[in-house]
Design a protein around this motif. Sequence first.
Motif, short mmCIF file in Angstrom:
data_model
loop_
_atom_site.label_atom_id
_atom_site.label_comp_id
_atom_site.label_asym_id
_atom_site.label_seq_id
_atom_site.Cartn_x
_atom_site.Cartn_y
_atom_site.Cartn_z
N LEU A 7 73.89 84.61 -33.43
CA LEU A 7 74.05 84.74 -31.98
C LEU A 7 74.52 83.42 -31.38
O LEU A 7 75.42 83.41 -30.52
CB LEU A 7 72.73 85.16 -31.34
CG LEU A 7 72.74 85.31 -29.81
CD1 LEU A 7 73.77 86.34 -29.38
CD2 LEU A 7 71.35 85.68 -29.30
N LEU A 8 73.96 82.31 -31.85
CA LEU A 8 74.34 81.00 -31.33
C LEU A 8 75.81 80.71 -31.62
O LEU A 8 76.56 80.27 -30.73
CB LEU A 8 73.47 79.92 -31.96
CG LEU A 8 73.71 78.49 -31.47
CD1 LEU A 8 73.27 78.34 -30.02
CD2 LEU A 8 72.95 77.49 -32.35
N LYS A 10 78.22 82.84 -32.23
CA LYS A 10 79.06 83.74 -31.44
C LYS A 10 79.25 83.22 -30.03
O LYS A 10 80.33 83.31 -29.45
CB LYS A 10 78.46 85.14 -31.43
CG LYS A 10 78.63 85.88 -32.75
CD LYS A 10 77.93 87.23 -32.73
CE LYS A 10 78.09 87.93 -34.08
NZ LYS A 10 77.35 89.21 -34.14
N ARG A 11 78.22 82.66 -29.45
CA ARG A 11 78.33 82.10 -28.09
C ARG A 11 79.34 80.96 -28.05
O ARG A 11 80.18 80.89 -27.16
CB ARG A 11 76.96 81.61 -27.61
CG ARG A 11 75.98 82.72 -27.26
CD ARG A 11 74.61 82.13 -27.00
NE ARG A 11 73.64 83.17 -26.59
CZ ARG A 11 72.33 83.01 -26.62
NH1 ARG A 11 71.82 81.85 -27.06
NH2 ARG A 11 71.53 83.98 -26.22
N TYR A 12 79.26 80.07 -29.01
CA TYR A 12 80.17 78.92 -29.03
C TYR A 12 81.60 79.34 -29.39
O TYR A 12 82.57 78.86 -28.79
CB TYR A 12 79.68 77.86 -30.02
CG TYR A 12 78.62 76.95 -29.44
CD1 TYR A 12 78.97 75.77 -28.80
CD2 TYR A 12 77.27 77.27 -29.53
CE1 TYR A 12 78.01 74.93 -28.26
CE2 TYR A 12 76.30 76.44 -28.99
CZ TYR A 12 76.67 75.27 -28.35
OH TYR A 12 75.72 74.45 -27.81
N LYS A 326 81.86 80.31 -20.60
CA LYS A 326 80.98 79.76 -21.63
C LYS A 326 79.66 80.52 -21.50
O LYS A 326 78.70 80.00 -20.93
CB LYS A 326 80.82 78.26 -21.47
CG LYS A 326 82.14 77.50 -21.60
CD LYS A 326 81.99 76.03 -21.26
CE LYS A 326 83.32 75.29 -21.40
NZ LYS A 326 84.33 75.70 -20.41
N ILE A 327 79.63 81.74 -22.02
CA ILE A 327 78.49 82.62 -21.84
C ILE A 327 77.34 82.18 -22.75
O ILE A 327 77.49 82.08 -23.97
CB ILE A 327 78.87 84.08 -22.16
CG1 ILE A 327 80.12 84.50 -21.37
CG2 ILE A 327 77.69 85.00 -21.87
CD1 ILE A 327 79.97 84.38 -19.88
N GLY A 328 76.19 81.90 -22.14
CA GLY A 328 75.02 81.52 -22.91
C GLY A 328 75.03 80.09 -23.40
O GLY A 328 74.14 79.67 -24.14
N VAL A 329 76.04 79.32 -22.97
CA VAL A 329 76.17 77.91 -23.39
C VAL A 329 76.38 77.06 -22.15
O VAL A 329 77.19 77.38 -21.29
CB VAL A 329 77.35 77.73 -24.36
CG1 VAL A 329 77.52 76.26 -24.73
CG2 VAL A 329 77.15 78.57 -25.62
N ARG A 385 84.75 73.48 -31.00
CA ARG A 385 83.66 74.46 -30.97
C ARG A 385 82.74 74.31 -32.17
O ARG A 385 81.51 74.41 -32.04
CB ARG A 385 84.24 75.88 -30.93
CG ARG A 385 85.06 76.21 -29.71
CD ARG A 385 85.66 77.61 -29.83
NE ARG A 385 86.57 77.91 -28.74
CZ ARG A 385 87.86 77.61 -28.72
NH1 ARG A 385 88.39 76.97 -29.77
NH2 ARG A 385 88.62 77.91 -27.69
N THR A 579 81.15 82.17 -37.74
CA THR A 579 79.76 82.58 -37.88
C THR A 579 79.35 82.46 -39.34
O THR A 579 78.29 81.93 -39.67
CB THR A 579 79.56 84.02 -37.38
OG1 THR A 579 79.85 84.09 -35.98
CG2 THR A 579 78.12 84.48 -37.61
#
Length: 591
Positions: A7-8, A10-12, A326-329, A385, A579
């Motif tokens: 998940l982390l 994927k966010r980046y 930058k969703i979730g970051v 990234r 990933t």
Amino acid sequence: MGVDIDLLVKRYMAIRHSTLGMYNEIDRAIYYLSDLTGEQILWKAWRISSGYRHDIALPWDRRINNYRISPTGVIAFSTDMDGDERWSIYTYHENRLELVSGEDGSINNLGEWSPSGRFLSYSSNSRNGVDFDIYVYDFVKRSRSFLYKGDGIVNPSRWVNDDLLLAVKMNTYQDTDIIMINRRDGSEVNLTKHEGEAINRSPIPIDEKHFLYITNNGEEFTGIAIYDLEKNSWKYLVKEKWDVEDLDYRDGSIVYSVNEDGESVLKLFSFEKREPVEILRPGGVIDNIDFTREGVVLSINSPKHGPEIFITDLSGFLERVTYTPKIGVSEESFVSPKIFRYRSFDGLELSSLFYKPLRSFKEPPPAVLYLHGGPESQERVSFNRVHQVLLSLGIAIIAPNYRGSSGYGKSFIHLDDVDKRIATVYDSYHAVEFLAKKGEIDDKRLCVMGGSYGGYLTLMMLVTYPDLWRCGVEIVGIVNLLTFIKNTGAWRRRYRITEYGDPEIHRDIMIKLSPITYVDRIKAPLMVIHGAKDPRVPVSEAEQLVEALRGRGVDVRYIRLEDEGHGISKVRNRVRVYTEAVRFIYEKLSS
């Protein structure tokens, strides 16, 4: 750490970018390239009371790598298919798309519009697949005409007027000339004949008698010169202690950027005062400058925020135009590097970037040695990234500028040519050793990683220091120098021979310096990533490496991307591949 790595990552990896910003005076919008949709296409932004409104500029869903807007508002752009870098050129005007050149397997490089907006220049290797000729497209007649027969790579640049075109002829990657071609009769004159090696590029006419350009003729570093077309003479206007990397001109003033040890500085030179003045330091790399009546549009790539579009005035007041998702970051979590200097095996002083995680699961932290490509490139203070997600997992990044990197002078860039290449391996090792002795990293938990030439170096590090690494990640890398030179794109071969060697002359040296020669020394688990449509380093390089390692029972994980070329451009592929790569690195360094 109790973290969901997938998940982390994927966010980046889902973080988008915006680049190549240009102002269009007709609709008063700032245009730029962004991968917001998953592919890099053309967008535009209008100023409104609350900031900027953004929209897609034209109906296109394949990657766009370059564009130009004519004085009459016609958009010309270049596009490829699945990363194959076989660029085709289109125009877009009044909701109408038209093919100018390409879609036939040829490579077509976009030039510039003439001052009237009628003529568009471009180069193409359609004649024989090797040499690039220059063509002119007449937008009024919707016709194209042959202008100049090239020998090797030649790229059209700015027009002096509708009849005289400036172009840059590449002799080698480090030696270029500016030529002027008459559109009416095709006659050509070399304006920058020189002795020895010199870069002459980026010509910008300031009137019909003079143009500015970037050169290092007679110097170690590039500066700004002015050429007098009536007198056929030139002189330097600006000399710096580092390379001038980009410039633009308007109303008697030049705005330009200087690459100071990997970080850009924006400066102003006016013909009235004739003394450079610093405008700003953005904490990153300025990728493009567009000096307009509304201000200076800048494409800035910084580890603080990623690649974004800004506009500034000449006092340095910087306004941000794009805020790519930058969703979730949080940008506040991004880490900027520190620059350190160290000495290599022979006493040569080198520069390197070091990214230290804000927190780690172990002190000192494990580290990834990240090796840039090129090799005539440079590790810059810019957003990566993969760096940032590894840092968020507590893993440090070491990114050296070994000998042969650009940015450190004309002599330095040749220190790795042909038989000198092994020295870059030692340079990279000594960066790791320097930080380990200072207690900044854990030298028992190391990974080596790189792409293209950096992939080559990754393999050379694995075979030269086999017991140093927990793992390696090699991306679109060179495995065998002989097969690489044989199979790389025909239009590139003559230029790569000067760097890596000629198989007819240097065969033994190239075998000696090829990772495939020592593949039996590789002990560390390895991930290999390659695009099937790579025109620079063919996928056959990866195939021979993977076959050899599997034959020996080495832990090798191979990701072949059928719809990518030299790198990963599609967001969906970026998310999936990295990933796997980050999970692979984290598992090896945290166990």
